[in-house]
Design a protein around this motif. Structure first.
Motif, mmCIF file in Angstrom:
data_model
loop_
_atom_site.group_PDB
_atom_site.id
_atom_site.type_symbol
_atom_site.label_atom_id
_atom_site.label_comp_id
_atom_site.label_asym_id
_atom_site.label_seq_id
_atom_site.Cartn_x
_atom_site.Cartn_y
_atom_site.Cartn_z
ATOM 1 N N SER A 2 0.831 -1.201 0.000
ATOM 2 C CA SER A 2 0.000 0.000 0.000
ATOM 3 C C SER A 2 0.865 1.250 0.000
ATOM 4 O O SER A 2 2.043 1.218 0.354
ATOM 5 N N SER A 3 0.259 2.342 -0.425
ATOM 6 C CA SER A 3 1.012 3.602 -0.451
ATOM 7 C C SER A 3 1.332 4.062 0.965
ATOM 8 O O SER A 3 2.315 4.757 1.195
ATOM 9 N N LYS A 7 5.004 5.149 2.257
ATOM 10 C CA LYS A 7 5.208 6.458 2.896
ATOM 11 C C LYS A 7 5.803 6.298 4.285
ATOM 12 O O LYS A 7 6.661 7.084 4.704
ATOM 13 N N VAL A 85 7.986 7.138 -4.162
ATOM 14 C CA VAL A 85 6.630 7.213 -3.627
ATOM 15 C C VAL A 85 5.654 7.744 -4.672
ATOM 16 O O VAL A 85 4.531 7.255 -4.793
ATOM 17 N N HIS A 91 4.231 0.757 -5.851
ATOM 18 C CA HIS A 91 3.790 -0.116 -4.766
ATOM 19 C C HIS A 91 4.176 -1.567 -5.017
ATOM 20 O O HIS A 91 3.554 -2.471 -4.518
#
Length: 144
Positions: A2-3, A7, A85, A91
Motif C-alpha cells: 500500500s502507499s 510512505k 513514492v 507499490h
C-alpha cells in the motif's frame, strides 16, 4: 504494497538519514574548530617570529578571523524517495524491499559505530589522546 506502507518506510528512511546527517555534521564541525584553533596559533606565532608585537587589537582581529563560524546543518535530499513514492507502480515489492533495506543498513551502521566507540573508547580519539590514555593505563604521565 500500500502507499501507506511506502510512505511510512520513506519517513523512517528520512529519520535515519537525518540522524546520520547530524552525527557527521558534529564531527565535521569539531574538525573545523580544531583546524581554526591551530591556524590561529600558527598566525600568532608567525607574528611573534616576525618581531611584531601581539597587541589586543591584532589578537582580536585574528581571533575573529579564525573563530569557528556557525555552520548550518545541511538538509537531507529526499528527492529519490519522493520519486519512488510518487511514481506509478511504486507499490511493487521491489521498491518496498529497497526502502526497507536502506533503512536497515543505515540503522545498523549507526548502531555498529556507536557500539564500536562504546567498547573501544580510544578508537576515534586523536593520536596524542590515545598515547596519553595508554600511558595512564600503565601508571605513567606524559610530560607537557
Amino acid at each position: 504494497m500500500s502507499s501507506k506502507t511506502i510512505k511510512l518506510l520513506a519517513e523512517n528512511l528520512q529519520k535515519e538519514l537525518h540522524t546520520l546527517n547530524q552525527n557527521s555534521f558534529k564531527v565535521h564541525q569539531k574538525d573545523l574548530q580544531k583546524k581554526n584553533e591551530a591556524m590561529l596559533a600558527y598566525k600568532k606565532l608567525q607574528l611573534l617570529r616576525a618581531g611584531k608585537t601581539l597587541d589586543n587589537e591584532t589578537a582580536s582581529v585574528l581571533a575573529k578571523k579564525y573563530s569557528t563560524t556557525e555552520l548550518k546543518l545541511p538538509a537531507v535530499d529526499m528527492s529519490f524517495v519522493d520519486h519512488i513514492v510518487e511514481k506509478k507502480g511504486a507499490h511493487n515489492r521491489l521498491d518496498h524491499h529497497h526502502l526497507d533495506t536502506m533503512i536497515v543498513f543505515l540503522s545498523s551502521q549507526r548502531v555498529y559505530h556507536e557500539l564500536l566507540e562504546r567498547y573501544n573508547p580510544g578508537l576515534t580519539a586523536s593520536k596524542d589522546n590515545h598515547v596519553k590514555k595508554t600511558a595512564n593505563r600503565v601508571g605513567l604521565e606524559i610530560p607537557e
